[in-house]
Design an enzyme around this catalytic site. Structure first.
Site: not given
Length: 469
Positions: A221-226, A243, A277
């Site tokens: 998912g998104s970098t922010a959620t990661g 990822e 992605c």
């Protein structure tokens, strides 16, 4: 094999809060999804923890056999799964879309089941013998996205199960039905409690990431959620495979054949209507062939039909949700306002039902334009002119993400030389975004860490243990 209606009925909630899932192409109701709670998550984790020891004790051969049967089950229900996926996610049945995705689920299950992972003798000199083994982690949490909900869920759960773990899946709130249906089909061949999907909101995902009963989180998912998952997992020192977002660059060298590469460029950028992605999201083209590449790519893009996914003629669909539509529209509007040249699209029909944004190509755009610098995650591709390879490489590497990249050339050796200079987890030559269940895949920089697929992917779902002596 279940009919489509029977499959949908099998995952319909019988109690508790529900949410109506709408088709992003038509606005029609697809079905009712359960809104699971943190208490439901606790029950799923407890069941997984209870089922895991017996599953681990079966050994690799028996677990692999079960995964092969699960792949057969997916194929028995392939058309029903693809139809549900098309209605919920929006992607067409044909092209590299819904039927392709369901087929990939079966393929990844089979490769995970049959990839050999033998103990490794690291030292054996007559005095010391040391072997490296991989033991099950326990219970793995898998948090998936809405763009490839079935396929990426299998990317997460197949190696986890093969390595002797139990799995609790948390699907995206946008596409829960597809994942619930997939898990229902897989569970026809798996022990009870071993694999569960919990369809809840952000609080469920946060609880999963921080739960002491979870030994590893797999997240796409998104970098922010990661980053939020990293923080949530810290207190329990969870293993992570992340990822995350990418803003992949492609570099077309001056010796490339514009006609020969045009269709490959198109699908590299517009697979799943750009909602991938590792799609091609920034295209750098040498000035000598810039106009020719723009022309050939426009010709290919203009011929690709976009519409409702269940229409067999279409190969491009809507954006899955309005939020993503608005992001694409904002970035294209910024490009137009800057004076960039619209080759195709950029003119959505405000009266059209569904989240359809037209296939859009933008030329003569500055490298610092928001459409270039931010990940659009949709059907809009900026094409940037460059004069020297050093300039193209510097621009490609300038961002803080590095999931994938590509180099396009008639000289593979020259392309590989440029590829070695790019800061990305995977660099493709004369293609973009092609993944293979046998080949490790993962990101660089803020596109995440950890590897999936192949032997390395199996190792990532185990705890390394050295037996020395």
């Amino acid at each position: 094999m279940e009919t489509y209606d029977a499959l949908l009925a099998s995952i319909a909630p019988t109690s508790g809060e529900t949410r109506t899932i709408l088709d992003p192409a038509t606005g029609e109701a697809v079905g009712q999804a359960p809104v699971h709670t943190v208490q439901d998550l606790e029950q799923a984790i407890n069941a997984a923890a209870a089922a895991q020891p017996a599953w681990a004790a079966l050994g690799h051969d028996a677990r692999s056999a079960a995964l092969l049967r699960a792949a057969d089950a997916v194929e028995r229900s392939a058309e029903e799964l693809a139809r549900l996926l098309s209605r919920e996610q929006g992607k067409p049945l044909n092209g590299p879309n819904a039927r392709f995705e369901v087929g990939a689920c079966a393929a990844w299950l089979r490769v995970a089941a049959t990839t050999a992972l033998e103990p490794e003798t690291v030292v054996d000199d007559g005095e010391t013998r040391a072997e490296l083994h991989y033991r099950p982690i326990g219970v793995v949490g898998a948090i998936g996205p809405w763009n490839w909900p079935m396929m990426i869920t299998v990317w997460q759960l197949a190696p986890a199960l093969r390595m002797g773990n139990a799995v609790v899946v948390k699907p995206s709130e946008y596409t829960p039905l597809s994942v619930l249906a997939l898990v229902h089909v897989l569970n026809q061949e798996l022990p009870e409690g071993l694999l569960t999907a919990v369809s809840g909101g952000g609080e469920v995902g946060e609880a999963l990431a921080g739960h002491p009963g979870i030994g590893k989180i797999m997240f796409t998912g998104s970098t922010a959620t990661g980053k939020a998952i990293i923080k949530s997992s810290a207190d329990t020192v969870k293993r992570l495979t992340l990822e995350l977002g990418g803003n992949d660059a492609g570099i077309v060298l001056p010796d490339a054949d514009p006609t020969a590469i045009a269709e490959g460029l198109f699908w590299g950028a517009f697979i799943n209507t750009g909602q991938t992605c590792a799609a091609l999201k920034r295209l750098y083209v040498h000035t000598d062939i810039y106009d020719a590449v723009c022309e050939e790519l426009t010709n290919v893009a203009a011929a690709m039909p976009m519409g409702i996914g269940l229409d067999e003629a279409n190969v491009l669909g809507p954006l899955q949700n309005r939020q993503q539509y608005d992001i694409v529209a904002r970035l294209v509007d910024a490009a137009k306002a800057s004076g960039a040249r619209v080759l195709l699209g950029g003119n959505p029909d405000p009266d059209r039902t569904g989240h359809f944004y037209p296939t859009t190509l933008i030329a003569d755009i500055d490298n610092d334009n928001p459409l270039v610098a931010e990940e659009q995650f949709g059907p809009a591709l900026p094409i940037i002119r460059y004069s020297t390879v050093d300039e193209a490489v510097a621009n490609a590497n300038a961002l803080d993400v590095g999931l994938g990249a590509s180099v396009w050339s008639s000289d593979p050796a020259a392309a590989r030389t440029v590829a070695a200079r790019l800061e990305a987890g995977t660099v493709w030559i004369n293609k973009h975004g092609a993944v293979d269940p046998r080949i490790p895949f993962g990101g660089a920089k803020q596109s995440g860490y950890g590897l999936e697929f192949g032997v390395e992917g199996l190792k990532a779902l185990g705890v390394p243990q050295v037996i020395n002596g």
